[in-house]
Scaffold this motif. Sequence first.
Motif, PDB file in Angstrom:
ATOM      1  N   GLY A  22       0.844  -1.197   0.000  1.00  0.00           N
ATOM      2  CA  GLY A  22       0.000   0.000   0.000  1.00  0.00           C
ATOM      3  C   GLY A  22       0.872   1.237   0.000  1.00  0.00           C
ATOM      4  N   PRO A  23       0.265   2.412  -0.234  1.00  0.00           N
ATOM      5  CA  PRO A  23       1.063   3.640  -0.220  1.00  0.00           C
ATOM      6  C   PRO A  23       1.714   3.860   1.143  1.00  0.00           C
ATOM      7  N   PHE A  24       2.938   4.329   1.137  1.00  0.00           N
ATOM      8  CA  PHE A  24       3.661   4.590   2.372  1.00  0.00           C
ATOM      9  C   PHE A  24       4.553   5.798   2.154  1.00  0.00           C
ATOM     10  N   GLU A  25       4.317   6.834   2.974  1.00  0.00           N
ATOM     11  CA  GLU A  25       5.085   8.078   2.896  1.00  0.00           C
ATOM     12  C   GLU A  25       5.121   8.616   1.467  1.00  0.00           C
ATOM     13  N   GLY A  26       3.963   8.540   0.794  1.00  0.00           N
ATOM     14  CA  GLY A  26       3.846   9.075  -0.557  1.00  0.00           C
ATOM     15  C   GLY A  26       4.379   8.170  -1.648  1.00  0.00           C
ATOM     16  N   ILE A  27       4.863   6.996  -1.284  1.00  0.00           N
ATOM     17  CA  ILE A  27       5.429   6.072  -2.267  1.00  0.00           C
ATOM     18  C   ILE A  27       4.379   5.014  -2.587  1.00  0.00           C
ATOM     19  N   PRO A  28       4.018   4.873  -3.879  1.00  0.00           N
ATOM     20  CA  PRO A  28       3.063   3.822  -4.239  1.00  0.00           C
ATOM     21  C   PRO A  28       3.644   2.442  -3.944  1.00  0.00           C
ATOM     22  N   PRO A  29       2.789   1.435  -3.798  1.00  0.00           N
ATOM     23  CA  PRO A  29       3.271   0.091  -3.471  1.00  0.00           C
ATOM     24  C   PRO A  29       4.233  -0.435  -4.525  1.00  0.00           C
ATOM     25  N   THR A  30       5.318  -1.025  -4.062  1.00  0.00           N
ATOM     26  CA  THR A  30       6.290  -1.642  -4.963  1.00  0.00           C
ATOM     27  C   THR A  30       6.111  -3.152  -5.022  1.00  0.00           C
ATOM     28  N   VAL A  42       1.187   5.987  -8.800  1.00  0.00           N
ATOM     29  CA  VAL A  42       0.845   7.417  -8.673  1.00  0.00           C
ATOM     30  C   VAL A  42      -0.450   7.715  -9.389  1.00  0.00           C
ATOM     31  N   VAL A  43      -0.617   7.181 -10.581  1.00  0.00           N
ATOM     32  CA  VAL A  43      -1.864   7.405 -11.345  1.00  0.00           C
ATOM     33  C   VAL A  43      -3.045   6.844 -10.566  1.00  0.00           C
ATOM     34  N   GLU A  44      -2.914   5.630 -10.024  1.00  0.00           N
ATOM     35  CA  GLU A  44      -4.005   5.038  -9.253  1.00  0.00           C
ATOM     36  C   GLU A  44      -4.355   5.873  -8.026  1.00  0.00           C
ATOM     37  N   GLN A  45      -3.326   6.420  -7.354  1.00  0.00           N
ATOM     38  CA  GLN A  45      -3.593   7.273  -6.189  1.00  0.00           C
ATOM     39  C   GLN A  45      -4.354   8.516  -6.580  1.00  0.00           C
ATOM     40  N   ARG A  46      -4.007   9.109  -7.693  1.00  0.00           N
ATOM     41  CA  ARG A  46      -4.657  10.350  -8.142  1.00  0.00           C
ATOM     42  C   ARG A  46      -6.102  10.092  -8.573  1.00  0.00           C
ATOM     43  N   LEU A  47      -6.362   8.926  -9.132  1.00  0.00           N
ATOM     44  CA  LEU A  47      -7.700   8.601  -9.607  1.00  0.00           C
ATOM     45  C   LEU A  47      -8.640   8.167  -8.494  1.00  0.00           C
ATOM     46  N   SER A  48      -8.086   7.745  -7.371  1.00  0.00           N
ATOM     47  CA  SER A  48      -8.959   7.270  -6.284  1.00  0.00           C
ATOM     48  C   SER A  48      -9.350   8.361  -5.343  1.00  0.00           C
TER      49      SER A  48
END
Length: 159
Positions: A92-100, A153-159
């Motif tokens: 999951g996202p952590f400190e602004g970093i999308p999941p790797t 990042v795209v997924e975070q922005r779209l959600s």
Amino acid sequence: MTGDRQRYFERYVEAWNDHDPDAVVEQFAPGGTYVDSSLDEPLERAEIADFVADAVAGFPDVRFEERRVATVDEGDELVLVTEWTMRGTHKGPFEGIPPTGNGIELDGLEVVTVSDDGITSITGYFDGTEIADQLGLTFPAIVGQLPTLAVGVVEQRLS
């Protein structure tokens, strides 16, 4: 009294492993603080709960294994020095970093002081660059992570 104080610490570790931010905070005395090398300043109760929740959101399978705990009874406080290993998968996202999707295994140390009212302070020490390395966020590994990070990042922005 040492056993009662040590139980605050034991319940703190259990609460982390149960992914329960409220139970983590319950182990702290009023005014108790947490700080580690990733933070600019010590956190207090509500901030500690948010910190735990953010870590669990980023690493939903996070677990701490205590390898060694040394205790010193200083009369009015118990001091514990603990070596630990944290393991988890960055899902999951952590400190602004999308999941790797990468797993981490991080060794660290904490100095914990405990009074009759609970944990009064925790100071954690670990190598933050080790997290970045294991998540593939350092050169040259990050080159291979760029597509995953961009999609995240795209997924975070779209959600």
